[in-house]
Design a protein around this motif. Sequence first.
Motif, PDB file in Angstrom:
ATOM      1  N   ARG A 112       0.916  -1.242   0.026  1.00  0.00           N
ATOM      2  CA  ARG A 112      -0.142   0.078   0.121  1.00  0.00           C
ATOM      3  C   ARG A 112       0.920   1.191  -0.108  1.00  0.00           C
ATOM      4  O   ARG A 112       1.505   1.499   0.949  1.00  0.00           O
ATOM      5  CB  ARG A 112      -0.774  -0.024   1.134  1.00  0.00           C
ATOM      6  N   ILE A 113       0.973   1.853  -1.112  1.00  0.00           N
ATOM      7  CA  ILE A 113       1.938   3.283  -1.353  1.00  0.00           C
ATOM      8  C   ILE A 113       1.071   4.338  -0.813  1.00  0.00           C
ATOM      9  O   ILE A 113      -0.195   4.448  -1.330  1.00  0.00           O
ATOM     10  CB  ILE A 113       2.206   3.202  -2.583  1.00  0.00           C
ATOM     11  N   SER A 114       1.836   5.242  -0.155  1.00  0.00           N
ATOM     12  CA  SER A 114       1.038   6.359   0.366  1.00  0.00           C
ATOM     13  C   SER A 114       1.434   7.622  -0.792  1.00  0.00           C
ATOM     14  O   SER A 114       2.349   8.326  -0.898  1.00  0.00           O
ATOM     15  CB  SER A 114       1.768   6.837   1.642  1.00  0.00           C
ATOM     16  N   TYR A 115       0.631   7.557  -1.616  1.00  0.00           N
ATOM     17  CA  TYR A 115       0.630   8.354  -2.937  1.00  0.00           C
ATOM     18  C   TYR A 115       0.797   9.819  -2.655  1.00  0.00           C
ATOM     19  O   TYR A 115       1.496  10.458  -3.622  1.00  0.00           O
ATOM     20  CB  TYR A 115      -0.371   7.919  -4.336  1.00  0.00           C
ATOM     21  N   VAL A 116       0.031  10.482  -1.631  1.00  0.00           N
ATOM     22  CA  VAL A 116      -0.165  11.893  -1.634  1.00  0.00           C
ATOM     23  C   VAL A 116       1.157  12.248  -1.139  1.00  0.00           C
ATOM     24  O   VAL A 116       1.949  13.348  -1.934  1.00  0.00           O
ATOM     25  CB  VAL A 116      -1.257  12.171  -0.709  1.00  0.00           C
ATOM     26  N   PRO A 117       1.942  11.923  -0.095  1.00  0.00           N
ATOM     27  CA  PRO A 117       3.149  12.396   0.253  1.00  0.00           C
ATOM     28  C   PRO A 117       4.341  12.102  -0.877  1.00  0.00           C
ATOM     29  O   PRO A 117       5.216  12.927  -0.829  1.00  0.00           O
ATOM     30  CB  PRO A 117       3.315  11.806   1.601  1.00  0.00           C
ATOM     31  N   LEU A 118       3.978  10.801  -1.411  1.00  0.00           N
ATOM     32  CA  LEU A 118       5.183  10.624  -2.308  1.00  0.00           C
ATOM     33  C   LEU A 118       5.251  11.510  -3.626  1.00  0.00           C
ATOM     34  O   LEU A 118       6.197  12.185  -3.738  1.00  0.00           O
ATOM     35  CB  LEU A 118       4.913   8.897  -2.794  1.00  0.00           C
ATOM     36  N   VAL A 152       9.823  12.119   4.231  1.00  0.00           N
ATOM     37  CA  VAL A 152       9.978  10.948   4.732  1.00  0.00           C
ATOM     38  C   VAL A 152       9.062  10.967   6.159  1.00  0.00           C
ATOM     39  O   VAL A 152       8.359   9.836   6.417  1.00  0.00           O
ATOM     40  CB  VAL A 152      11.413  10.568   5.186  1.00  0.00           C
ATOM     41  N   ILE A 153       8.883  12.019   6.887  1.00  0.00           N
ATOM     42  CA  ILE A 153       8.311  11.843   8.159  1.00  0.00           C
ATOM     43  C   ILE A 153       6.656  11.632   7.748  1.00  0.00           C
ATOM     44  O   ILE A 153       6.254  11.046   8.604  1.00  0.00           O
ATOM     45  CB  ILE A 153       8.347  13.355   8.928  1.00  0.00           C
ATOM     46  N   THR A 154       6.335  12.530   6.916  1.00  0.00           N
ATOM     47  CA  THR A 154       4.963  12.367   6.418  1.00  0.00           C
ATOM     48  C   THR A 154       4.543  10.934   6.178  1.00  0.00           C
ATOM     49  O   THR A 154       3.334  10.508   6.388  1.00  0.00           O
ATOM     50  CB  THR A 154       4.439  13.499   5.301  1.00  0.00           C
ATOM     51  N   ILE A 155       5.491  10.221   5.502  1.00  0.00           N
ATOM     52  CA  ILE A 155       5.087   8.927   4.834  1.00  0.00           C
ATOM     53  C   ILE A 155       4.875   8.125   5.857  1.00  0.00           C
ATOM     54  O   ILE A 155       3.949   7.005   6.237  1.00  0.00           O
ATOM     55  CB  ILE A 155       6.073   8.495   3.868  1.00  0.00           C
ATOM     56  N   LEU A 156       6.009   8.036   7.157  1.00  0.00           N
ATOM     57  CA  LEU A 156       5.830   7.385   8.133  1.00  0.00           C
ATOM     58  C   LEU A 156       4.515   7.649   9.064  1.00  0.00           C
ATOM     59  O   LEU A 156       3.799   6.612   9.601  1.00  0.00           O
ATOM     60  CB  LEU A 156       7.171   7.671   9.010  1.00  0.00           C
ATOM     61  N   VAL A 157       4.188   8.789   9.067  1.00  0.00           N
ATOM     62  CA  VAL A 157       2.912   9.039   9.958  1.00  0.00           C
ATOM     63  C   VAL A 157       1.543   8.629   9.246  1.00  0.00           C
ATOM     64  O   VAL A 157       0.709   7.980   9.801  1.00  0.00           O
ATOM     65  CB  VAL A 157       2.942  10.635  10.582  1.00  0.00           C
ATOM     66  N   VAL A 158       1.530   9.014   7.705  1.00  0.00           N
ATOM     67  CA  VAL A 158       0.271   8.759   7.329  1.00  0.00           C
ATOM     68  C   VAL A 158       0.026   7.021   7.087  1.00  0.00           C
ATOM     69  O   VAL A 158      -0.985   6.858   7.463  1.00  0.00           O
ATOM     70  CB  VAL A 158       0.390   9.357   5.708  1.00  0.00           C
TER      71      VAL A 158
END
Length: 331
Positions: A112-118, A152-158
């Motif tokens: 499951r990829i976090s597309y928005v922060p990516l 990176v922080i946003t990906i970890l949190v989301v």
Amino acid sequence: MPEKSHPTLGDEDALLSKKTPGTEPHSVEDVISDVEQALGEFVDQAKHAVDEVNKKAGRDIFLAVLFAFLLLGIAAACLLWFPWGFVGLAVLLIGGGQVEMGQVLARVRGVRISYVPLITGSVLFTVAAYAYRVYPELVGSVVLWAVAGLMVITILVVRLFGEMDGYVRDVSHTIFMFGYPCLLAVSLIFMLAEVNGPALVATFVLTVAATDTGGYFLGIWKGKHAIAPKISPKKSWEGLVGSFLLAFASGVVMTVFLLGDAWWKGIVLAVVIVIVGFLGDLVESQIKRDLGVKDMGTLIPGHGGIMDRMDSYILAAFPAWLVMMWLFPVG
């Protein structure tokens, strides 16, 4: 003795007027029919030859060449008249490649990829890299570190708001998808931001294209000895020779006539691009073999997906930029 009789003028006319088998003059309809038959045979032979080449290559050669020239034309227009357009093109290609890779990972591995922060982070990072090089008084290097770190922080949190299972898998794949293609984007942006940036980018892009083309066609024609059969069985030593030959030609021509520098620098640059570009091919092939897919997508006819088209460019871009800064210093 009886005298020999000589044919008279009338007799010669009679002889000439006689029709012998196979010497009758063809009618217009017969000529047209013969031409149509010859053209039909030529088309059939050409189609058979193209089918054989496509079968050996594993893709449609005509479409591959057509869309390669189309992409190169768009890139050239941006480099000549609108550098920010090239930045936008790089962003589109990187974003498209990330989406198609994410779809493959989701289908094959359930990632499951976090597309928005990516995607947001990739766009901001690419734009910030160009702004940093062009407007250093306005955008400092701290901006680049800030964008990368916050992403990176946003990906970890989301990802905390998703299912607990697969957390490490999902965030690691998402961060990998940021670093892998963005390495190409930022390297191209750094080339573009130099004083002779458009010429440097054109030299890199065309030399990589020459590397792929030389290896592709000589590999199809003479390729017999695979270099890494477990990873990419169609990559042959003969094809690698073709890559070097055409890359040398491109590197020398671009260095002498576009960059206005010594021919040997084009050879050095070509060697780096061929070696690292070939390794980039192997890396992308290894990724696809690990995922069990032939292509990452189908967006570009004749090539597969965006990532399939960028494989040689991704790893070669950063070393090429470093070598360019050494070979063609500005000052």
